[in-house]
Design an enzyme around this catalytic site. Structure first.
Site, PDB file in Angstrom:
ATOM      1  N   SER A  74     137.234  -8.500  53.456  1.00  0.00           N
ATOM      2  CA  SER A  74     137.629  -9.249  54.698  1.00  0.00           C
ATOM      3  C   SER A  74     138.802  -8.953  55.593  1.00  0.00           C
ATOM      4  O   SER A  74     139.167  -7.785  55.768  1.00  0.00           O
ATOM      5  CB  SER A  74     137.346 -10.783  54.514  1.00  0.00           C
ATOM      6  OG  SER A  74     137.054 -11.541  55.929  1.00  0.00           O
ATOM      7  N   ASP A 115     125.802  -8.877  57.483  1.00  0.00           N
ATOM      8  CA  ASP A 115     127.032  -9.195  58.035  1.00  0.00           C
ATOM      9  C   ASP A 115     127.278  -9.038  59.386  1.00  0.00           C
ATOM     10  O   ASP A 115     127.195  -7.958  59.928  1.00  0.00           O
ATOM     11  CB  ASP A 115     127.914  -8.363  57.215  1.00  0.00           C
ATOM     12  CG  ASP A 115     129.574  -9.055  57.423  1.00  0.00           C
ATOM     13  OD1 ASP A 115     129.834  -9.771  58.397  1.00  0.00           O
ATOM     14  OD2 ASP A 115     130.453  -8.368  56.700  1.00  0.00           O
ATOM     15  N   HIS A 156     128.379 -12.231  55.523  1.00  0.00           N
ATOM     16  CA  HIS A 156     129.897 -11.547  54.948  1.00  0.00           C
ATOM     17  C   HIS A 156     130.434 -12.152  53.981  1.00  0.00           C
ATOM     18  O   HIS A 156     131.111 -11.716  53.128  1.00  0.00           O
ATOM     19  CB  HIS A 156     130.661 -12.220  56.178  1.00  0.00           C
ATOM     20  CG  HIS A 156     132.151 -11.568  56.384  1.00  0.00           C
ATOM     21  ND1 HIS A 156     132.562 -10.274  56.073  1.00  0.00           N
ATOM     22  CD2 HIS A 156     133.354 -12.388  55.921  1.00  0.00           C
ATOM     23  CE1 HIS A 156     133.772 -10.319  56.253  1.00  0.00           C
ATOM     24  NE2 HIS A 156     134.375 -11.556  56.106  1.00  0.00           N
TER      25      HIS A 156
END
Length: 426
Positions: free
Chosen positions: A150, A321, A354
């Site tokens: 991330s 995502d 995600h």
């Protein structure tokens, strides 16, 4: 009084006495919190660095110094994909956070009170430079691999670009080389929710255990974020149209929560609100929006990525995502491959969106195991590859189906094959 949330086993690396920041200003007496797992070899060639997303701390997995489960417990540890019987794992808390590394909630040595709104502007490049300094302070001149997840995928790319030769390889998971407008819009709304809470008070607020803390703004910010961390399919699967039982509903609250998904958001946001500093949230969120690897390197994104020299790289994204869409991982893989890095790109199917890398270990674990095993063997070791733990599935039927579609005439996606050094797998 400082409102930091430091893991009990965190250790600290001191940054240089006057640590300069990219956008002006300096930090004096700053530090970076970290934890290590495994043992460093005499040759110091088995070190892995993990750079985290916005909210995690340095406690990535349990160890004798802190047996509590870490935020990536299923991925890191003895015999796990990131195998601490083999690798010396360093996990850092990002500069600017509130979990041990110097940030707005830390005490300013010049005043004796938390920096609060006086904390200088922070950049992803500052986070990367602080991480590189910490690695060298631990006696590691060259990492075997940098793993970024991330936001950590952003800071990893910045570190690799700004500190050439510091790592042999890179594992980028759900990361990006810049922020897309949708993600920036969401984070802008999150920051607005915090700043428009009257109790934020210009960044001068009381601690999280008091009423004079911007809890409502933090709740809204976290809820907004959580809606983007998972996919619509996963929300439907988990909650559907389920309603909160009558006895659990708030009484006398018009338009209050009625559905189970609302209760879920409220519960998790409340936990987060009491465990993360609002000013840190603002700074790190803005760091993500401002980061642009190409701009940072004075070039295009493709040129900046191609300028990163590595032996190997694995870039993983998730088809569901929406915060860091799959095209951003393809961009990273294409750019690294164009520069000569032996790069593999993997697009995983997962309903988890995600956050899949945190929870869908059955899909993420095997490719991570395979990549790190290949890196270990390419480093000259005769140690056999780490076996895939029993009970994990690689979903071979889905992989075979993707290959079959391509052989039947469906062309591969252009961005996944535009560079000859990139191997694309789904």
């Amino acid at each position: 009084m400082s409102w930091e949330f430091v893991p009990p086993a965190a250790r600290f690396a001191a940054l240089p006495g006057s640590f300069p920041l990219l956008r002006g200003g300096t930090l004096t007496g700053a530090r970076v919190a970290y934890e290590t797992l495994g043992r460093l070899t005499p040759e110091r060639d088995n070190a892995l660095l993990i750079l985290t997303g916005l909210s995690p701390d340095s406690h990535v997995a349990s160890h004798p110094g802190d047996p509590a489960p870490g935020w990536w417990e299923a991925m890191v540890g003895p015999g796990r994909p990131v195998d601490t019987d083999r690798w010396y794992v360093i996990c850092l808390n990002a500069l600017g956070s509130c979990k041990g590394s110097t940030g707005p909630a830390s005490v300013d040595p010049a005043t004796g009170v938390p920096y609060g709104p006086e904390f200088p502007e922070l950049s992803m490049e500052d986070i990367a430079d602080a991480a590189a300094h910490t690695v060298r302070a631990l006696g590691v001149e060259r990492l075997a691999c940098v793993i970024g997840t991330s936001m950590g995928g952003m800071s990893s790319l910045s570190l690799l670009a700004r500190h050439p030769g510091l790592a042999r390889a890179h594992l980028n998971i759900c990361g990006s080389a810049s922020s897309l407008p949708f993600a920036t819009a969401i984070r802008s709304l999150q920051r607005e929710a915090i700043r428009f809470d009257p109790r934020w008070n210009g960044g001068r607020y009381a601690g999280p255990d008091t009423e004079d803390h911007p809890h409502r703004g933090m709740l809204m910010a976290r809820k907004l974020g959580m809606t983007t961390y998972r996919s619509a399919r996963e929300w439907e699967r988990r909650f559907g149209r389920d309603r909160i039982a009558a006895e659990r509903r708030a009484q006398g609250e018009p338009f209050g929560p009625e559905f189970e998904v609302e209760a879920y958001l409220e519960s998790h946001a409340r936990k987060f609100s009491g465990r993360f500093d609002p000013n840190s949230y603002l700074h790190l969120s803005r760091c993500m929006d401002r980061f642009d690897l190409g701009e940072s390197c004075g070039s295009s994104t493709a040129e900046a990525l191609a300028g990163i020299r590595l032996e190997k790289a694995l870039v993983i994204g998730v088809e569901t995502d929406i915060l860091f869409p799959l095209g951003q991982q393809r961009e990273i893989a294409d750019g690294l491959g164009a520069g000569g890095t032996d790069t593999e790109f993997l697009a995983l199917e997962s309903d988890e969106g995600h956050d899949a890398f945190l929870v869908d270990i059955g899909r993420f674990g095997p490719p991570v195991t395979k990549f790190l095993s290949s890196l270990w063997l390419s480093g000259g070791s005769t140690c056999p590859p780490t076996p895939t733990p029993s009970g994990w599935r690689w979903s071979p039927a889905r992989t075979a189906a993707s290959v079959s579609r391509r052989r039947a005439g469906s062309p591969p996606r252009a961005s996944a094959s535009s560079s000859p050094a990139v191997t694309a797998r789904r």
